[in-house]
Design a protein around this motif. Sequence first.
Motif, PDB file in Angstrom:
ATOM      1  N   UNK A  55       0.831  -1.223   0.000  1.00  0.00           N
ATOM      2  CA  UNK A  55       0.000   0.000   0.000  1.00  0.00           C
ATOM      3  C   UNK A  55       0.860   1.266   0.000  1.00  0.00           C
ATOM      4  N   UNK A  56       2.133   1.126   0.360  1.00  0.00           N
ATOM      5  CA  UNK A  56       3.020   2.307   0.393  1.00  0.00           C
ATOM      6  C   UNK A  56       3.914   2.396  -0.841  1.00  0.00           C
ATOM      7  N   UNK A  57       3.735   1.490  -1.776  1.00  0.00           N
ATOM      8  CA  UNK A  57       4.544   1.496  -3.003  1.00  0.00           C
ATOM      9  C   UNK A  57       4.193   2.736  -3.827  1.00  0.00           C
ATOM     10  N   UNK A  58       5.209   3.388  -4.367  1.00  0.00           N
ATOM     11  CA  UNK A  58       4.966   4.644  -5.116  1.00  0.00           C
ATOM     12  C   UNK A  58       4.127   4.410  -6.376  1.00  0.00           C
ATOM     13  N   UNK A  59       4.042   3.187  -6.829  1.00  0.00           N
ATOM     14  CA  UNK A  59       3.255   2.902  -8.052  1.00  0.00           C
ATOM     15  C   UNK A  59       1.766   2.693  -7.720  1.00  0.00           C
ATOM     16  N   UNK A  60       1.459   2.562  -6.428  1.00  0.00           N
ATOM     17  CA  UNK A  60       0.083   2.217  -6.024  1.00  0.00           C
ATOM     18  C   UNK A  60      -0.732   3.473  -5.742  1.00  0.00           C
ATOM     19  N   UNK A  61      -1.964   3.479  -6.303  1.00  0.00           N
ATOM     20  CA  UNK A  61      -2.915   4.578  -6.073  1.00  0.00           C
ATOM     21  C   UNK A  61      -4.185   3.966  -5.484  1.00  0.00           C
ATOM     22  N   UNK A  62      -4.437   4.210  -4.198  1.00  0.00           N
ATOM     23  CA  UNK A  62      -5.556   3.574  -3.504  1.00  0.00           C
ATOM     24  C   UNK A  62      -6.750   4.511  -3.499  1.00  0.00           C
ATOM     25  N   UNK A  63      -7.886   4.028  -3.994  1.00  0.00           N
ATOM     26  CA  UNK A  63      -9.120   4.825  -4.072  1.00  0.00           C
ATOM     27  C   UNK A  63     -10.192   4.119  -3.238  1.00  0.00           C
ATOM     28  N   UNK A  64     -10.824   4.860  -2.336  1.00  0.00           N
ATOM     29  CA  UNK A  64     -11.925   4.276  -1.545  1.00  0.00           C
ATOM     30  C   UNK A  64     -13.230   4.647  -2.254  1.00  0.00           C
ATOM     31  N   UNK A  65     -13.826   3.672  -2.927  1.00  0.00           N
ATOM     32  CA  UNK A  65     -15.049   3.925  -3.703  1.00  0.00           C
ATOM     33  C   UNK A  65     -15.698   2.595  -4.068  1.00  0.00           C
ATOM     34  N   UNK A  66     -16.916   2.705  -4.603  1.00  0.00           N
ATOM     35  CA  UNK A  66     -17.611   1.517  -5.105  1.00  0.00           C
ATOM     36  C   UNK A  66     -17.039   1.203  -6.489  1.00  0.00           C
ATOM     37  N   UNK A  67     -16.612  -0.018  -6.687  1.00  0.00           N
ATOM     38  CA  UNK A  67     -15.948  -0.384  -7.938  1.00  0.00           C
ATOM     39  C   UNK A  67     -16.814  -0.177  -9.161  1.00  0.00           C
ATOM     40  N   UNK A  68     -18.109  -0.426  -9.033  1.00  0.00           N
ATOM     41  CA  UNK A  68     -18.983  -0.269 -10.202  1.00  0.00           C
ATOM     42  C   UNK A  68     -19.074   1.199 -10.609  1.00  0.00           C
ATOM     43  N   UNK A  69     -19.073   2.108  -9.654  1.00  0.00           N
ATOM     44  CA  UNK A  69     -19.114   3.553  -9.995  1.00  0.00           C
ATOM     45  C   UNK A  69     -17.784   3.959 -10.614  1.00  0.00           C
TER      46      UNK A  69
END
Length: 285
Positions: A128-142
Amino acid sequence: MTTTTYLESLYKGYGQSFTLDEVLFEHRTEHQELIIFRNSEFGTVMALDGIIQTTERDEFIYHEMMTHVPILAHGNAKRVLIIGGGDGGILREVLRHQSVEHVTQVEIDQAVIDMCKQYLPNHSAGAFDDSRANIVIADGVEFVNECTETFDVIISDCTDPMGPGEVLFSSRFYEGCKRCLTEGGVFVAQNGVAFMQPEELVTTRRRLGPYFADQSFYNAAVPTYVGGVMAFAWATDNTELRQQSVELIRERFERSGIQTRYYNPALHVASFALPQYVLGALDDL
Ligand code: SAM
């Protein structure tokens, strides 16, 4: 001290039980009932809404097969989208590919990420701390219906088709994934245990099939997904990707330098072979 047991409630008349050696976390999050507990056979176990999601002991099988099969089949995946996957195992395995430049992960429940970081730290192992990772908290279908970016591989590491996970088995989700895939991109998703949940594969064929030139399944046996081998949905417009030789996959796998505990090129190719009862159920459509 009386040791209680945790009974999985996925099936009405059948299920697995775990001795609850220690409850590490139990709480209803904004979206689902989350429990994380210790068990003498499988180590730390996480369940959502009464269904086993992942265990320390057998997680590698699922996470290796859900990532290395589509990425090595694609052969040049630079941008990957993960839907769900809150425990971080998929993200960890995707990021082991140095050829992958960017990963977006869309997880609906921040509490799953937070608690798995704390109680199942080896699942994400810092991913989760990798510079290539972008974490989004959302509903996947939206996300897939509003997203303007495209991805070479999309991995839907979702819960079963109930509660918040139900929409991740809908035509609207699959349509959104199709629009977010680059040409020749690959979509894979957890699709349940075919022997126990054959209707899940039939529904996926009906809903996912219309959007892609090649829709099928591949499989692997994951001990705590009880009742038989686990099916993974496969979809791409590049019909050759499911026909690749062991030699080609081996060349790519060796070039990746990744060491695995379950995945290997021979298993990759063999995993697309399906039992007659599955082929029969799909042929009847
Ligand atoms: N390996 C597990 C399996 O095969 O059942 C799945 C593991 S992972 C924990 C499932 C994740 O999907 C959870 O973190 C859950 O919060 C997430 N999830 C469920 N519905 C979602 C949705 N609509 N959008 C994004 N994430 C979702």
